[in-house]
Design an enzyme around this catalytic site. Structure first.
Site, PDB file in Angstrom:
ATOM      1  N   HIS B 210       0.745  -1.137  -0.202  1.00 47.49           N
ATOM      2  CA  HIS B 210      -0.080  -0.058  -0.095  1.00 47.49           C
ATOM      3  C   HIS B 210       0.950   1.255  -0.058  1.00 47.49           C
ATOM      4  O   HIS B 210       2.007   1.372   0.743  1.00 47.49           O
ATOM      5  CB  HIS B 210      -0.961   0.012   1.320  1.00 47.49           C
ATOM      6  CG  HIS B 210      -2.004  -1.110   0.904  1.00 47.49           C
ATOM      7  ND1 HIS B 210      -2.719  -1.368   2.029  1.00 47.49           N
ATOM      8  CD2 HIS B 210      -2.405  -1.798   0.042  1.00 47.49           C
ATOM      9  CE1 HIS B 210      -3.741  -2.553   1.642  1.00 47.49           C
ATOM     10  NE2 HIS B 210      -3.338  -2.715   0.466  1.00 47.49           N
ATOM     11  N   HIS B 243      -3.189   3.610  -2.880  1.00 44.72           N
ATOM     12  CA  HIS B 243      -3.557   2.301  -3.016  1.00 44.72           C
ATOM     13  C   HIS B 243      -3.691   1.837  -1.561  1.00 44.72           C
ATOM     14  O   HIS B 243      -2.680   1.972  -0.908  1.00 44.72           O
ATOM     15  CB  HIS B 243      -2.456   1.370  -3.756  1.00 44.72           C
ATOM     16  CG  HIS B 243      -2.696   0.010  -3.480  1.00 44.72           C
ATOM     17  ND1 HIS B 243      -1.602  -0.656  -3.566  1.00 44.72           N
ATOM     18  CD2 HIS B 243      -3.880  -0.888  -3.692  1.00 44.72           C
ATOM     19  CE1 HIS B 243      -2.178  -2.110  -3.407  1.00 44.72           C
ATOM     20  NE2 HIS B 243      -3.423  -1.865  -3.545  1.00 44.72           N
ATOM     21  N   HIS B 338      -9.964  -3.137  -6.861  1.00 48.78           N
ATOM     22  CA  HIS B 338      -9.830  -4.392  -7.452  1.00 48.78           C
ATOM     23  C   HIS B 338      -9.853  -5.563  -6.476  1.00 48.78           C
ATOM     24  O   HIS B 338      -9.447  -6.878  -6.937  1.00 48.78           O
ATOM     25  CB  HIS B 338      -8.285  -4.397  -8.188  1.00 48.78           C
ATOM     26  CG  HIS B 338      -7.395  -3.672  -7.037  1.00 48.78           C
ATOM     27  ND1 HIS B 338      -6.460  -2.831  -7.252  1.00 48.78           N
ATOM     28  CD2 HIS B 338      -6.986  -4.198  -5.621  1.00 48.78           C
ATOM     29  CE1 HIS B 338      -5.925  -2.554  -6.186  1.00 48.78           C
ATOM     30  NE2 HIS B 338      -6.091  -3.370  -5.318  1.00 48.78           N
ATOM     31  N   ASN B 339     -10.741  -5.764  -5.367  1.00 49.28           N
ATOM     32  CA  ASN B 339     -11.069  -6.590  -4.658  1.00 49.28           C
ATOM     33  C   ASN B 339     -12.774  -6.384  -4.335  1.00 49.28           C
ATOM     34  O   ASN B 339     -12.754  -5.762  -3.203  1.00 49.28           O
ATOM     35  CB  ASN B 339     -10.272  -6.735  -3.303  1.00 49.28           C
ATOM     36  CG  ASN B 339      -8.943  -7.317  -3.610  1.00 49.28           C
ATOM     37  OD1 ASN B 339      -8.498  -7.566  -4.658  1.00 49.28           O
ATOM     38  ND2 ASN B 339      -8.388  -7.525  -2.423  1.00 49.28           N
ATOM     39  N   SER B 389       5.183  -0.666  -9.989  1.00 47.15           N
ATOM     40  CA  SER B 389       5.946  -0.651  -8.845  1.00 47.15           C
ATOM     41  C   SER B 389       6.405   0.755  -8.371  1.00 47.15           C
ATOM     42  O   SER B 389       6.289   1.666  -9.509  1.00 47.15           O
ATOM     43  CB  SER B 389       7.240  -1.577  -9.052  1.00 47.15           C
ATOM     44  OG  SER B 389       8.154  -0.837  -9.621  1.00 47.15           O
ATOM     45  N   HIS B 412      -4.692  -5.669 -12.359  1.00 45.80           N
ATOM     46  CA  HIS B 412      -4.861  -4.581 -11.228  1.00 45.80           C
ATOM     47  C   HIS B 412      -3.297  -3.933 -10.808  1.00 45.80           C
ATOM     48  O   HIS B 412      -3.391  -3.001 -10.295  1.00 45.80           O
ATOM     49  CB  HIS B 412      -5.260  -4.968  -9.959  1.00 45.80           C
ATOM     50  CG  HIS B 412      -4.556  -6.007  -9.197  1.00 45.80           C
ATOM     51  ND1 HIS B 412      -3.707  -7.029  -9.646  1.00 45.80           N
ATOM     52  CD2 HIS B 412      -4.146  -5.664  -7.858  1.00 45.80           C
ATOM     53  CE1 HIS B 412      -2.998  -7.456  -8.630  1.00 45.80           C
ATOM     54  NE2 HIS B 412      -3.226  -6.761  -7.439  1.00 45.80           N
ATOM     55  N   GLY B 413      -2.334  -4.696 -11.351  1.00 45.46           N
ATOM     56  CA  GLY B 413      -1.151  -4.061 -11.263  1.00 45.46           C
ATOM     57  C   GLY B 413       0.020  -4.935 -12.077  1.00 45.46           C
ATOM     58  O   GLY B 413      -0.353  -5.447 -13.273  1.00 45.46           O
ATOM     59  N   GLY B 415       1.881  -7.616 -10.584  1.00 43.72           N
ATOM     60  CA  GLY B 415       2.027  -8.934 -10.141  1.00 43.72           C
ATOM     61  C   GLY B 415       3.414  -9.147  -9.627  1.00 43.72           C
ATOM     62  O   GLY B 415       4.504  -8.789 -10.277  1.00 43.72           O
ATOM     63  N   LYS B 488       4.968   4.945   2.055  1.00 43.84           N
ATOM     64  CA  LYS B 488       4.718   3.525   2.101  1.00 43.84           C
ATOM     65  C   LYS B 488       4.944   3.019   3.599  1.00 43.84           C
ATOM     66  O   LYS B 488       5.849   3.659   4.420  1.00 43.84           O
ATOM     67  CB  LYS B 488       5.108   2.641   1.056  1.00 43.84           C
ATOM     68  CG  LYS B 488       6.742   2.646   0.886  1.00 43.84           C
ATOM     69  CD  LYS B 488       7.115   1.977  -0.375  1.00 43.84           C
ATOM     70  CE  LYS B 488       6.367   0.758  -0.592  1.00 43.84           C
ATOM     71  NZ  LYS B 488       5.454   0.896  -1.644  1.00 43.84           N
TER      72      LYS B 488
END
Lengths: 139, 489
Positions: B210, B243, B338-339, B389, B412-413, B415, B488
């Site tokens: 996140h 995020h 995305h969830n 990233s 969604h990203g 991975g 972060k």
């Protein structure tokens, strides 16, 4: 006897295997693995706070799952991590007295937050007189 | 690298960017599984993804095929990047494991009218202030004092609660999925534990992957100029990407219902599954409906969390640039999850059916005109925010006419390619910090090890993942966003 992190179970999260000769020891080692996942210096945690709780269970798997979820709960609600666990077995349940202290991010060198204990590959077994637990923490 | 424990399926190629895994791969599969990838990426995927999506394809009421997006990797229960559609009228299920513990985890993108030249000299001051205002990482709690009753209101109303409390603009609701509020949420369906865990976490970022990132729009990275302009983007603009999700409360809701569904299965009253994390209930059953209403609370908690962080973000920018957030143009471009599981209408053959779409690590990407899209964007298609990233950049996409093919879903990203422990071993957090600083990215993290775990080489190449999505035309590129500053956990 102790704990080790497993490389081959989860890519995003943290998998751990804990072993001990006794169930009480398994609880203590699982608590230690929980702390080490979250912080670099578990030894820097204070020991000035105690929580006593009972866990009712039918299987050892249920016991360990509930125990780890207790740790997640106290971490989020009371900002506590525990260093020592005194375990007393009574009929059908365990009484656990956990001693630890509040998380001070300046002192404990944070690593990552455990947000949930998953049931993925979760297992508790006794083989050749040794208890072992495998768990994946959602972080 | 992780142990390969499952067999590789015999895929049939559907297009240059999609492959079908037949039902013969595993006993019990009701429908095939489709993987979006090119041939190289398909080979690189860990085989547990295929085992997990085969388990998903075995669940009751599943329709047409399960899906894996190109950022897919193994999770627990569902793979990350997994999508599945279930028909409630055909015994379709709802599964907390198909949504993820972090219910409604998602992305939001906030605009500014500031340029790179204006922000770059102040990025350190800005990032440091954001880090001090937004609780981040292990042991840092919310600065809000929310009562239990207030939390229940928040769980019922989401971003609408935030508007009432002064943490959101009314206009934010118009650019948030579901208008920022899951109206089916029922706080009586969530446990006291979930409420207790959530009370001290509203407005907190969390840890792991996140983040909050200050980004800029490099002129040559604008791919669809017309849409970018309509959505308020311009060359060298500063935007902010966020995020995070529903934090401990969402995780507790998932844990509570996975346990409940597992107990029902053990007692013979529920559904038996191949993996405990796939614990599920028939959607129209009482336990299924209870979870759906509880999940709605998780959705709202997540919206409120991102909204309170957005408030802090606006205040911090206002302090550094000595202007009101309104005058800095700090509008919300979009907030997208995305969830989540959502009831949506999709055409199956020639018939339109109402389905429960599970997306776990997959973003909703809706074709132009669909009712799920806020009016502001309905003609264009839904904005899709893809976090890469912290080193490599992120993307803004748009749902395309072909999105329907994937039940209006996309990646969604990027991975993960490395486990967290592998990343810590191969990367020194402090060295990474200095290296990023030299490249003009200032990052403030709660821990060096946390930073190391999120290094760019721990993830797949985001450009490659998005190229596949773009080529498969299930969503299209609007622009790429590059990092300038990041906080972060």
């Amino acid at each position: 006897m102790g704990y080790r992190f497993l490389k081959d179970i989860s890519r995003s999260d943290v998998a751990v295997r804990v072993t001990s000769a006794t169930l009480s020891g398994l609880i203590s080692q699982a608590g230690a693995a929980f702390n080490r996942t979250m912080i670099m210096k578990p030894g820097s945690l204070p020991s000035d706070n105690t929580k006593k709780f009972s866990i009712y269970f039918k299987t050892e798997e249920e016991l360990m799952f509930k125990f780890l979820n207790k740790l997640v709960y106290y971490k989020d609600v009371n900002n506590l991590l525990f260093r020592r666990f005194q375990v007393t077995k009574t009929k059908g349940h365990m009484v656990i007295e956990a001693r630890g202290g509040r998380i001070d991010p300046e002192k404990i060198k944070p690593v990552v937050d455990i947000k949930a204990v998953t049931m993925h590959k979760f297992s508790v077994a006794r083989k050749k007189g040794k208890w072992s637990m495998t768990a994946v923490f959602d972080v | 690298m992780e142990k390969e424990v499952s067999k590789r399926p015999a895929f049939s190629q559907v297009s240059d960017y999609s492959f079908d895994m037949p039902v013969s791969y595993m006993r019990g599969m009701r429908v095939p599984a489709r993987v979006y990838a090119d041939k190289t990426l398909l080979k690189e995927m860990d085989t547990r993804v295929f085992e997990q999506i085969a388990n998903v394809s075995s669940l009751p009421g599943i329709v047409e095929h399960s899906l894996v997006m190109p950022d897919g990797h193994s999770g627990y229960g569902f793979p990350i990047g997994g999508v599945a559609a279930f028909d409630p009228d055909d015994g379709g299920i709802i599964s907390p494991g198909g949504i993820g513990f972090d219910i409604n985890c998602g992305m939001r993108l906030v605009l500014t009218n500031l340029t790179l030249d204006e922000v770059k000299p102040k990025i350190k001051e800005l990032v440091d202030l954001l880090f001090s205002r937004i609780p981040t990482g292990v042991g840092n709690s919310s600065k809000l004092n929310i009562s239990k009753d207030d939390f229940k209101m928040l769980a019922a109303e989401g971003s609408k609660w935030a508007v009432k409390k002064g943490f959101a603009y009314e206009s934010d609701l118009k650019t948030t999925e579901l208008g920022g509020s899951a109206d089916w949420a029922d706080p009586s369906k969530i446990s006291d534990k979930a409420i207790a865990r959530g009370l001290k976490q509203i407005g907190t970022l969390g840890s792991g992957n996140h983040y909050l990132e200050v980004q800029y729009v490099k002129p040559e990275n604008i791919i669809d100029e017309k849409i970018a302009k309509r959505w308020g983007l311009f060359p060298n603009q500063i935007v902010i990407m966020l995020h995070t999700g529903s934090r401990g409360a969402g995780h507790q809701i998932a844990t509570d219902y996975i346990e409940k569904f597992s107990r029902l299965a053990e007692s013979g009253k529920g559904i038996k599954v191949n993996d405990k994390e796939l614990a599920c209930a028939t959607f129209l059953s009482e336990p299924g409906q209870d979870y759906y209403k509880a999940m709605g609370c998780g959705v709202n908690i997540s919206f409120a969390n991102r909204q309170v962080i957005t408030h802090q973000l606006r205040q911090a920018f206002s302090k550094v640039f000595k202007k009101d957030p309104e005058k800095l143009g700090m509008e919300l471009l979009f907030d997208v999850a995305h969830n989540r599981a959502s009831i949506e209408k999709h055409a199956i053959g020639k018939k339109e059916r109402e389905l429960l779409i599970h997306r776990k690590g997959s973003t909703g990407a809706y074709a132009p005109g669909r009712r799920e899209i806020p009016l502001k964007y309905r003609k264009d298609g839904s904005p899709v925010i893809i976090g890469g990233s912290m080193e490599t950049g992120s993307y803004l996409l748009v749902g395309s006419d072909n999105s329907e093919e994937a039940f209006s879903s996309t990646c969604h990203g990027s991975g993960r390619t490395k486990s967290r422990s592998q990343a810590r071993k191969s990367t020194d957090g402090e060295k990474l910090f200095n290296s990023m600083l030299k490249r003009g990215i200032y990052v403030k993290s709660a821990s060096w090890s946390g930073l190391a775990e999120e290094s760019g080489d721990s993830y797949k190449n985001i450009d490659r993942v998005v190229d596949i999505i773009n080529s498969a035309n299930i969503s299209r590129k609007v622009c790429k966003l590059l990092p300038l500053g990041n906080i972060k956990g």
